[in-house]
Design a protein around this motif. Structure first.
Motif, PDB file in Angstrom:
ATOM      1  N   VAL A  87      13.913  53.902  45.111  1.00 41.45           N
ATOM      2  CA  VAL A  87      14.125  53.010  43.952  1.00 41.45           C
ATOM      3  C   VAL A  87      14.884  51.935  44.244  1.00 41.45           C
ATOM      4  CG1 VAL A  87      13.989  54.949  42.170  1.00 41.45           C
ATOM      5  CG2 VAL A  87      16.468  54.436  43.193  1.00 41.45           C
TER       6      VAL A  87
ATOM      7  N   LYS B 132      14.497  49.431  46.306  1.00 43.93           N
ATOM      8  CA  LYS B 132      13.552  48.095  46.712  1.00 43.93           C
ATOM      9  C   LYS B 132      13.367  47.837  45.031  1.00 43.93           C
ATOM     10  CE  LYS B 132      13.920  47.844  51.139  1.00 43.93           C
ATOM     11  NZ  LYS B 132      14.946  46.695  51.470  1.00 43.93           N
ATOM     12  N   LYS B 133      12.821  48.614  44.373  1.00 44.06           N
ATOM     13  CA  LYS B 133      12.535  48.520  42.872  1.00 44.06           C
ATOM     14  C   LYS B 133      13.765  47.566  42.100  1.00 44.06           C
ATOM     15  CE  LYS B 133       9.143  52.122  42.594  1.00 44.06           C
ATOM     16  NZ  LYS B 133       8.710  53.437  41.847  1.00 44.06           N
TER      17      LYS B 133
END
Length: 292
Positions: free
Chosen positions: A169, A171-172
């Motif tokens: 998560v 990079k999100k």
């Protein structure tokens, strides 16, 4: 025609309120929630630091028991100032990483003093046992110092960057948070466009724009303020969990502090909205007196 214009103004004011709700939320996220300064106060709070240091000492002593090294060899090599400085740097680097300002979180605790202390103990131990301080012991010192440094990093960071990477998560989160400043600018432009439209629809009464703008700001602030007050009244922070955990301790105080700042920010915008409406009313009253 007048009714149609009033309906148009109401619609514009409604959309302006929606834009202001989004802007106030994003502004809080940018200026408060993702501001390292907001968290420095906890690092420098004696109560928090005492809990953190106690946890770190416990972790280091645990490493000592696992590796058959006296706990004080490890704990004595970690100073108060170093932990405080590392805590602040870790918070700053983590937020920069989540914002996407850093491609990766690479901060590591400096284990130089830990390694020196362990090395000194290992050499004394080798001397007492009439054993050479060989490559095996050197590798063991390196392993133990690395293990101790990892423990300090784990206890110091509330959010584990390794866990974020494993879950996928990170990079999100970066993708979303890196757009905050752009979102703020877009919302400001959108608000200015809507205010301009209000100004244009009040061709014969320009100052009325203050009333419509102020009412939109007042409504948006009230919409955001009510949940903050309700959550504060429900004492959500006090229901986090274990009282003795330093993580829980900082979470409780962070929630309370953030709620207070959230409510203060919305109150400030509410006051500004009311002031805009009052300015218009005073102006209108003055105009009515002049016309008599």
């Amino acid at each position: 025609m007048a009714i149609a214009k009033d309906i148009l103004r109401i619609l514009i004011a409604f959309f302006l309120g929606m834009v202001l709700i989004a802007f106030q939320t994003v502004l809080f996220l940018d200026m408060i929630l993702l501001n390292p300064i907001s968290y420095y106060e906890y690092v420098n709070t004696p109560a928090y630091y005492d809990k953190l240091k106690e946890q770190i000492d416990f972790g280091l002593e645990e490493v000592g028991r696992y590796t058959n090294i006296p706990g004080e060899v490890l704990t004595s090599a970690v100073t108060d100032t170093e932990i405080k400085d590392y805590s602040q740097t870790a918070v700053k680097e983590m937020i920069a990483y989540l914002r996407g300002d850093r491609l990766d979180y690479t901060l590591k605790y400096d284990t130089t003093k830990l390694k020196a202390s362990i090395e000194s103990y290992a050499k004394d131990f080798a001397t007492q046992k009439n054993q050479p301080y060989n490559e095996t012991l050197v590798a063991e010192v390196e392993r133990i110092s690395s293990m101790a440094g990892t423990r300090i990093e784990t206890y110091t960071m509330i959010i584990d960057p390794t866990l974020l990477k494993q879950v996928g998560v990170d990079k999100k989160i970066q993708l979303v948070l890196s757009k905050i400043r752009m979102a703020e600018l877009a919302l400001i432009v959108a608000a200015m466009v809507l205010i301009l439209l209000l100004w244009l629809t009040n061709k014969h009464h320009r100052m009325r724009t203050l009333w419509w703008t102020g009412s939109s700001l007042m409504v948006s602030s009230v919409v955001l303020l009510i949940p903050g007050l309700v959550i504060n009244f429900m004492n959500v922070a006090g229901r986090v969990g274990l009282k003795d955990s330093y993580v829980t301790w900082v979470l409780e105080r962070s929630i309370n502090a953030m709620l207070m700042k959230w409510n203060l920010m919305q109150t400030l915008f509410l006051v500004i909205g009311i002031l805009l409406m009052v300015i218009y009313l005073l102006y209108r009253r003055k105009q009515i007196k002049k016309s008599k």
